[in-house]
Enzyme design. Structure first.
Site, PDB file in Angstrom:
ATOM      1  N   TYR A  50       0.831  -1.222   0.000  1.00 33.69           N
ATOM      2  CA  TYR A  50       0.000   0.000   0.000  1.00 33.69           C
ATOM      3  C   TYR A  50       0.860   1.264   0.000  1.00 33.69           C
ATOM      4  O   TYR A  50       0.364   2.361   0.246  1.00 33.69           O
ATOM      5  CB  TYR A  50      -0.922  -0.010   1.229  1.00 33.69           C
ATOM      6  CG  TYR A  50      -1.836  -1.206   1.228  1.00 33.69           C
ATOM      7  CD1 TYR A  50      -3.036  -1.174   0.523  1.00 33.69           C
ATOM      8  CD2 TYR A  50      -1.484  -2.385   1.870  1.00 33.69           C
ATOM      9  CE1 TYR A  50      -3.875  -2.278   0.480  1.00 33.69           C
ATOM     10  CE2 TYR A  50      -2.309  -3.503   1.839  1.00 33.69           C
ATOM     11  CZ  TYR A  50      -3.502  -3.440   1.146  1.00 33.69           C
ATOM     12  OH  TYR A  50      -4.327  -4.531   1.099  1.00 33.69           O
ATOM     13  N   SER A  51       2.124   1.104  -0.305  1.00 29.68           N
ATOM     14  CA  SER A  51       3.113   2.163  -0.150  1.00 29.68           C
ATOM     15  C   SER A  51       2.892   3.383  -1.050  1.00 29.68           C
ATOM     16  O   SER A  51       2.774   3.261  -2.277  1.00 29.68           O
ATOM     17  CB  SER A  51       4.492   1.555  -0.415  1.00 29.68           C
ATOM     18  OG  SER A  51       5.429   2.551  -0.742  1.00 29.68           O
ATOM     19  N   ASN A  52       2.883   4.563  -0.423  1.00 30.00           N
ATOM     20  CA  ASN A  52       2.825   5.810  -1.202  1.00 30.00           C
ATOM     21  C   ASN A  52       4.084   5.979  -2.037  1.00 30.00           C
ATOM     22  O   ASN A  52       4.045   6.530  -3.139  1.00 30.00           O
ATOM     23  CB  ASN A  52       2.717   7.019  -0.267  1.00 30.00           C
ATOM     24  CG  ASN A  52       1.424   7.024   0.515  1.00 30.00           C
ATOM     25  OD1 ASN A  52       0.402   6.527   0.048  1.00 30.00           O
ATOM     26  ND2 ASN A  52       1.459   7.582   1.719  1.00 30.00           N
TER      27      ASN A  52
END
Ligand SMILES: *Cc1c(COP(=O)(O)O)cnc(C)c1O
Length: 289
Positions: A50-52
């Protein structure tokens, strides 16, 4: 709530680019320039599902015509997260790394294996924090921001806050709200400042009581605060970083941490891309726009 006399300003980094905005824009800026100077055609980096940082790197590389490789922590799920779905659409090539190896990803041996597998690449660490990222984050504050008494920002790896501390003026205090549980962040920030030979003119203070259980953890109280804030101001917040930042600063205002008429600039560092995945995982319905 009784009213308090402070002036709150928000710097909307989330709006500077439709997909590659937020603090990650500044963290990537000089890294991607450096990759170009060194004639790299491929960027490799790391992150969770889910990394920005994965999302922004994929978007920026597509825009610049660079090949991107994302090394994703853990095993592939049944379905790609919305974040990874988007990264893939941008052309990022996704590879999973077991958690044990992932923990050791900074070791020379792991990096060598990646070079054997993928050939030459420009490596950006997980979360994107390095010397060039800090240099980029020193450009977040502009001339007009130096009138502010306080600058508040969320902390993950601490690269963004380090850039803010390095560029703030002697009259300013930088406030860091940690998204992670633990006191280690005091040492981490001190370490980042020292290892990059930064002697801050500004004061800074770190807060470790607003993590809501730890990184990516939350409580209904946080969600309710975020909903109310967004309904009142029309500004969406993400639950991992900016939600906790704004909650923390509002709490400090309530507790009279700030002097009367203090001007406070909060850095909206983006992260809104993560809301869709967050809503899916937790059956919440936070607004992302
Ligand atoms: C990555 C990120 C942060 C944390 O930045 P660091 O430089 O790792 O401390 C804060 N806010 C958002 C929205 C982010 O995506």
């Amino acid at each position: 709530m009784t009213s308090k006399k402070v002036n709150l300003y928000i710097k909307r980094l989330d709006l500077i680019h439709p997909t590659a905005g937020g603090n990650k824009y500044f963290k990537l800026l000089y890294n991607l320039k450096e990759a170009e100077i060194r004639s790299h055609k491929t960027i490799l980096t790391f992150g969770g599902a889910y990394s920005n940082h994965i999302y922004s790197t994929a978007a920026a590389c597509q825009a610049l015509g660079l090949r991107s490789i994302g090394i994703i922590r853990g095993e592939a799920g049944k379905q790609l997260s919305p974040t990874l779905e988007y990264a893939k659409e941008c052309g990022m090539s996704l590879h999973y790394m077991d958690r044990e190896t992932y923990r050791n990803k900074q070791q020379a041996e792991v990096v060598e294996n990646l070079r054997r597998q993928f050939g030459s690449f420009y490596l950006i660490p997980e979360g994107g924090t390095n010397k060039l990222a800090i240099k980029g984050c020193m450009e977040i504050l502009r001339e007009e921001d130096h009138r502010m008494d306080y600058i508040g920002a969320a902390i993950g790896t601490g690269g963004t806050l380090t850039g803010l501390i390095a560029s703030a003026r002697a009259s300013q205090t930088v406030l860091g709200i940690s998204s992670l549980k633990g006191e280690f962040i005091h040492k981490e920030i001190a370490c980042l400042l020292e290892s990059h030979a930064i002697e801050p003119k500004a004061k800074y203070e770190l807060f470790t009581d607003y993590h809501f259980g730890g990184y990516a953890k939350y409580k209904q109280e946080l969600i309710e605060f975020m909903r109310e804030f967004t309904d009142q101001n029309g500004i969406p917040l993400d639950p991992i970083y900016t939600g906790k930042l704004f909650y923390g600063i509002y709490d400090l205002i309530k507790k009279d941490y700030f002097h009367e008429h203090a001007s406070i600039l909060l850095i909206h560092s983006g992260g809104l891309q993560g809301i869709e995945g967050f809503n899916m995982r937790h059956q919440e319905n936070l607004r992302s726009s």
